[in-house]
Structure formats: structure tokens, C-alpha cells
Design an enzyme around this catalytic site. Structure first.
Site, PDB file in Angstrom:
ATOM      1  N   ARG A  48       5.394   8.247  12.908  1.00 48.93           N
ATOM      2  CA  ARG A  48       5.203   8.642  11.512  1.00 48.93           C
ATOM      3  C   ARG A  48       4.737  10.084  11.404  1.00 48.93           C
ATOM      4  O   ARG A  48       3.868  10.521  12.152  1.00 48.93           O
ATOM      5  CB  ARG A  48       4.163   7.717  10.861  1.00 48.93           C
ATOM      6  N   HIS A  93       4.587   0.176  -0.100  1.00 44.10           N
ATOM      7  CA  HIS A  93       5.439  -0.533   0.842  1.00 44.10           C
ATOM      8  C   HIS A  93       4.657  -1.659   1.517  1.00 44.10           C
ATOM      9  O   HIS A  93       3.424  -1.666   1.528  1.00 44.10           O
ATOM     10  CB  HIS A  93       6.054   0.417   1.878  1.00 44.10           C
ATOM     11  N   ASP A 132       0.503   5.223   1.765  1.00 44.14           N
ATOM     12  CA  ASP A 132      -0.221   5.759   2.919  1.00 44.14           C
ATOM     13  C   ASP A 132      -1.454   6.533   2.463  1.00 44.14           C
ATOM     14  O   ASP A 132      -1.374   7.381   1.573  1.00 44.14           O
ATOM     15  CB  ASP A 132       0.698   6.670   3.741  1.00 44.14           C
ATOM     16  N   HIS A 139       0.827  -1.211   0.000  1.00 43.96           N
ATOM     17  CA  HIS A 139       0.000   0.000   0.000  1.00 43.96           C
ATOM     18  C   HIS A 139       0.857   1.254   0.000  1.00 43.96           C
ATOM     19  O   HIS A 139       2.045   1.220   0.336  1.00 43.96           O
ATOM     20  CB  HIS A 139      -0.911   0.024   1.233  1.00 43.96           C
TER      21      HIS A 139
END
Length: 324
Positions: free
Chosen positions: A297, A280, A131, A129
Site C-alpha cells: 500500500r 472499504h 484509511d 473504514h
């Protein structure tokens, strides 16, 4: 035969900071940079060039805290403030999302984390996917910092979607250039029998957009094969069997080993990736380990994707450009 001079030509440096490519198509380690200290403009420019060229760059041995991570991210764009964050995220830094072992869905919605993973990532390709790919304006980039990681396991893998597109044959590139697809939160989740609290949560918080299957990178002009297994299920304008076969082929192309790089995390490691040009795969091999894995993150605001034909992505539900 590759000469040392030829290899050196791919290694940039500025002020003692060096870019060391890690794989043929994606990934570079940047050494000599202290991300917690002041970075001069030449070093910031070097990092930006490396990010655009190698799609994901890595730093080791950093001593960043939450404030330092946000300050570093601001040198490259505007950090977003997610509307919903997990309970482990720091209250005083709304730009920072913290993920810790077994806290994503463990104990919530009547499921432990392992059951959620089994129902959500029931095939290998489903786990890949970018983000927030269901948003009409997915983040441009992500800065991920490791606070604690297991002594082994827990690696993350990235794939270069520009290289994957370029690797398609010319007739296939011409065909997919004109296609669009719906990206939707919750694709691939296998419902439980009877009452399913998580399924009700997904339906109550739907996010969906129609994106071009090939987007044009706003900075490099590269064509990006905009596919992933986490949000994407249906190519618009074609039948479901045709869509399934096309997506299977394109996803397999996107994650061919030659287009990927795998990173072994250490405490203090930082990964900075172009979310527009990569997908990723989060690790799934450390759930049985007793050592914690705690990551922080920060995401940078992104643009609405634009296709080869100049048409932008369109929101379907639950998403608005610039509004988190």
C-alpha cells in the site's frame, strides 16, 4: 432501454487506455495502461478523471515493483511516509506498507490474528473504514498492489459515500449537513478480561479528530457522507442513544449494495481509490486458507476535511496535519 451508444458515452479512452465502468455507482476497470512504464499526461489525466468519477479504479496484470508503485503514486500526489509500519514492509521504500497474512497482530499483544478480528470487528458495519480516518488529515487516496493472493476468497469491497449521501431524503441531508463526529482509533474493540496489552497499546497511541459528518470533496465539490464503522462512534452534541441510532442508520445507508463494488484480486492487480469519498471492507474469508495474501500500500497526502458550513476538522489528540 439502454442503447450501446448510451453505454459507450460512459467509457472514456486515451492513447489505447480505456475506462470500463463496473457497477452503477462505483468502480471502473482501466485497460491498456502499463503502470510500470512512462505514462503520458493524457493518460494520467484520464485516470484522474476516472478516479474522481468512479471513486475506485482497477488495473490487472501489472508488473510493478516497490519503486514503480511509488513512482505511479507520485503522478497523482505526494506519498506519505507512515511513522509506524509492519515488519513485512520493505526497509528501502518507506512509503510502502506491506501487509501479509497473520502478521497484523498475530502473536503480538498475546493474541492471534483471529482473536483480534473477533474483538475488533464484532459487527459487520465495524469493519468498514477509510484509511487513517482518525487523523485530522486522512489520506486523499490509496494505491494497493497485490503480490500474492489465494486462488479464491480475499475480495475487497468499496462503497461510494457521495452516492450514499445523495440517496438520503432531502430532510435527512439537511439535518446531517450540520453535524460533527469524533473519529477515534480503537473504537469498537472489546477488551479482554484482566490485563490487556493491546488495550494499553491503544491508550498509549491514541489518535482522534472531530470531523464534519458531511464533508465537501475538495476537487469535485460533492457532499460526502463521512461515516465509517472502524473509527466513528459518537456524534457530538447529541446523546449516546441518539448518536447510536443515527450512526446505525447512516452506516447502513452508506453500504447499501447499490453503492458498492466488489473486486476479485489476482497477482499483479492494482486498486487506486479516493479515500475521501469511499469506505472499504477488507476480506475476512481467507484466514483458513493456506495460500498467502501479500499486499503493498502507498497512500497520498490528504487535506483537512471541510464541512458544508466551511468549518474544518479539528484534532483532538495524537494527530497533526501533514505530520506522520
Amino acid at each position: 432501454m439502454t442503447t450501446h451508444r448510451g453505454i459507450a458515452a460512459h467509457q472514456e479512452q486515451a492513447g489505447g487506455v480505456r475506462v470500463l465502468p463496473m457497477a452503477g455507482h462505483i468502480g471502473a476497470e482501466i485497460t491498456g495502461a502499463d503502470l510500470a512504464g512512462p505514462l503520458d499526461d493524457a493518460v494520467v489525466a484520464l485516470i484522474r478523471r476516472a478516479l474522481l468519477r468512479w471513486k475506485v479504479v482497477f488495473f490487472r496484470g501489472q508488473r510493478l515493483d516497490h519503486a514503480g508503485q511509488v513512482a505511479f503514486a507520485r503522478r497523482f500526489g505526494r506519498p506519505v511516509v507512515p511513522g509506524r509500519r509492519g515488519s513485512a514492509s520493505p526497509a528501502d521504500f518507506p512509503e510502502v506498507e506491506t501487509t501479509a497474512d497473520r502478521m497484523e497482530l498475530g502473536g503480538r499483544f498475546g493474541m492471534e490474528h483471529e482473536e483480534w478480528l473477533q474483538r475488533r470487528r464484532h459487527t459487520l458495519l465495524r469493519g468498514w473504514h477509510c484509511d487513517h480516518g482518525a487523523r485530522v488529515d486522512p489520506p486523499a487516496a490509496t494505491v494497493l498492489r497485490a503480490e500474492a493472493v489465494p486462488p479464491y476468497g480475499g475480495d475487497t469491497t468499496w462503497a461510494n459515500l457521495a452516492a450514499a449521501y445523495a440517496g438520503l431524503s432531502a430532510p435527512v441531508r439537511a439535518f446531517v449537513d450540520g453535524l460533527r463526529a469524533e473519529h477515534r482509533l480503537g473504537v469498537g474493540y472489546q477488551p479482554r478480561a484482566g490485563d490487556d496489552a493491546y488495550l494499553r497499546h491503544l491508550l498509549d497511541h491514541q489518535v482522534a479528530s472531530v470531523h464534519p459528518l458531511v464533508r465537501v470533496h475538495p476537487e469535485t465539490g460533492e457532499r460526502i457522507l463521512f461515516v465509517n464503522g472502524y473509527y466513528l462512534e459518537q456524534i457530538t452534541g447529541v446523546s449516546r442513544p441518539e448518536s447510536a441510532a443515527l450512526l446505525q442508520m447512516l452506516l447502513e445507508q452508506a453500504v447499501r449494495p447499490e453503492y458498492t463494488v466488489r473486486f476479485r484480486w489476482e497477482p499483479g492487480s492494482v486498486a487506486f481509490w479516493d479515500n475521501r469519498a469511499t469506505i472499504h471492507l477488507a476480506p475476512a474469508d481467507q484466514a483458513h486458507l493456506s495460500a498467502p495474501r501479500i499486499m503493498h500500500r502507498v497512500m497520498l497526502a490528504g487535506e483537512v476535511p471541510v464541512g458544508v458550513d466551511g468549518r474544518p476538522s479539528e484534532p483532538v489528540t495524537g494527530t497533526e496535519a501533514g505530520r506522520w
